[in-house]
Design an enzyme around this catalytic site. Structure first.
Site, short mmCIF file in Angstrom:
data_model
loop_
_atom_site.label_atom_id
_atom_site.label_comp_id
_atom_site.label_asym_id
_atom_site.label_seq_id
_atom_site.Cartn_x
_atom_site.Cartn_y
_atom_site.Cartn_z
CE LYS A 1 -3.88 1.94 2.78
NZ LYS A 1 -4.77 1.41 3.95
CB SER B 1 -8.08 3.29 3.10
OG SER B 1 -7.23 2.78 4.00
CB SER C 1 -8.46 0.24 6.02
OG SER C 1 -9.20 1.78 6.40
#
Length: 531
Positions: free
Chosen positions: A110, A185, A209
């Site tokens: 990420k 996210s 997330s």
């Protein structure tokens, strides 16, 4: 070495590769075969010499090139870095050197994880061109294990969002239905795994997330015990809640990546000491059969009632029935303070956001914008930079957090929220005296559409975190695995375990996954439509 971004903020376009009925070429077939293997299968094949790390890496890079115009899971693709790592793994393997068992299996991170020489953006304009001078611990550990880095995945800006619609680099789509969001996210991490662009991925979970996008994409997502995986070199959102965790296509693969990431780190003051349990062995034991016999699954009363879509509730209940048929005992547990968890979270989290994001001032690194009119001072540069660099959701949370921390309101809001946090922790402690793990649907809904009423309503999005947030407040480990489908979209099944009992989570999770896969005859992702 700085790796030039090969993909920045792409979105759906008419020129993206389309599905056809023409036979695949032998090269395309090989790419498909390698990208469909699990991380454990790739590890075994690499060690057996069935294929090389370079072949595996090229296959995934080809897959990224094929579907990325549709999925947009990546902010930066690091093909040169990945191929260089793969070549070094192949060289060492040929020379008979000792290698990590998963050396040569590609990974993504990420784009909150700091990577030396590779752009790290946090999905924000304010860091769009920032190249860090050091590596985050979790990236350093995957490098040390010989995992080629395919790229940095898309996310809601600074991890603030539940749909990956708040990225400065475009929306990521859900591989199951590209008109739907992948969750957030860590939407790019989950989408890259579900689209077979990467075997597994490193995400972060502040209020769900990792788990919520895993639920939306039919993948497995894990939030480890707080402090068991280092946060050093991971751009902070809410420091007391943030936790790095794996996204994978199976519980065993998630355990394997977690094993690589975990361990004490002296650079992180919240890092837990002690030996890392054998998560992979626990998952393998669970998958071998009998893992659910006599296990007490505690259905959390506050996380399985009103507000859940009928299809989500049906898939959850069906999975519970299957677990009961495998010998599990289903009990209901009451955690009354969980009714206040969402409210407490949305005071604690923005308060910490307000503090952490104060560093982005246009002075030291990242974007710098000078005011068009008036004097150029520290205050005016900061105001102009933050106005231009931050998106609407980030600004909303900074304002809310600053207000909650302001004089006269601190005790009424932030202080009260911390008291609720303590009550949540006590409720969980009492619940775990009645059950081995607690279970609930991961999210109240399946993936929703882009630009839908839910996407444009911050409160509706916040309510979607109702089942995942309590684990972050308590610091306990949580997992989402695919329970089934509702109207063609994946439904997530969440398991929660006591702090430090991540191995229990993997053992029971793998047992439930094995039972679900056996019942349907294949993994859920085998039903995903071809991009």
């Amino acid at each position: 070495m700085t790796d030039t971004p090969q993909n920045r903020g792409t979105s759906q376009n008419a020129d993206a590769p389309q599905n056809t009925d023409t036979p695949q070429s032998s090269s395309a077939q090989q790419t498909s075969d390698l990208t469909r293997l699990t991380a454990v299968e790739l590890s075994a094949g690499l060690r057996a010499g069935d294929f090389s790390a370079t072949e595996v890496t090229r296959a995934h890079l080809d897959r990224i090139e094929q579907v990325e115009g549709t999925v947009n899971a990546f902010i930066t693709v690091t093909g040169d870095v990945a191929l260089a790592t793969a070549a070094e793994v192949d060289r060492k393997r040929a020379a008979g050197e000792d290698l990590h068992p998963f050396a040569g299996v590609p990974v993504t991170h990420k784009d909150l994880v700091v990577t030396s020489g590779i752009t790290t953006t946090a999905g924000s304009k304010i860091l769009a061109d920032w190249v860090p001078p050091y590596d985050g611990t979790v990236y350093r550990r995957t490098k040390a294990a010989g995992l080629p880095l395919l790229g940095k995945t898309n996310l809601d800006e600074f991890a603030m969002g539940s749909s990956t619609e708040h990225s400065a680099f475009g929306n990521t789509t859900n591989p199951w239905d590209t008109t739907k969001v992948p969750g957030g996210s860590s939407g790019g991490a989950a989408a890259s795994v579900a689209a077979f662009e990467s075997p597994f991925s490193v995400g972060t979970d502040t209020g769900g997330s990792v788990r919520q996008p895993a639920a939306f994409t039919g993948t497995v997502g894990v939030k480890p015990t707080y402090g068991s995986v280092s946060r050093y070199g991971v751009i902070a959102m809410a420091s007391s809640l943030d936790q790095v965790g794996p996204v994978a296509r199976s519980v065993i693969d998630a355990a394997a990546l977690h094993q690589i990431l975990a361990g004490h780190d002296p650079h992180d003051s919240t890092s837990l000491p002690g030996e890392v349990p054998d998560f992979l062995a626990a998952a393998q034991q669970g998958a071998s059969g009998g893992a659910l016999e006599g296990v007490r699954l505690g259905v959390v009363k506050q996380l399985a009632g009103e507000g859940y879509e009928d299809g989500v509730s049906a898939a959850f209940r069906s999975a519970l029935d299957l677990a009961a048929a495998q010998g599990a005992e289903i009990v209901e547990v009451d955690c009354p303070s969980l009714g206040y968890a969402l409210d407490a979270y949305y005071l604690i989290m923005p308060s910490e956001v307000s503090s952490n994001l104060a560093r982005y001032d246009g002075m030291r690194f990242g974007l710098r914008v000078e005011p068009e009119d008036g004097p150029v001072t520290a205050e005016t540069v900061m105001a102009a930079t933050r106005a231009a660099g931050f998106g609407a959701e980030v600004k909303r949370r900074i304002i809310l957090g600053t207000y909650a921390l302001s004089a006269g309101y601190y005790d009424a809001y932030y202080g009260s929220a911390q008291k609720v946090r303590t009550l949540v922790q006590r409720d969980f402690a009492a619940a775990f005296e009645q059950a081995d793990v607690l279970v609930s649907p991961t999210a109240p809904t399946t993936a929703f559409g882009f630009g839908a009423e839910k996407s444009s309503d911050p409160m509706a999005l916040y309510l979607g975190d109702v089942a995942t947030i309590p684990a972050n407040l308590a610091g306990i480990p949580g997992m989402s695995l695919p329970a089934g489908l509702s109207e063609g979209l994946p439904v997530g099944f969440q398991l929660l375990a006591p702090a430090h009992e991540d191995a229990r989570l993997y053992r029971i999770g793998a047992g439930l996954e094995s039972a679900l896969d056996s019942a349907r005859g294949h993994s859920l992702l085998a039903q995903a439509p071809e991009l």
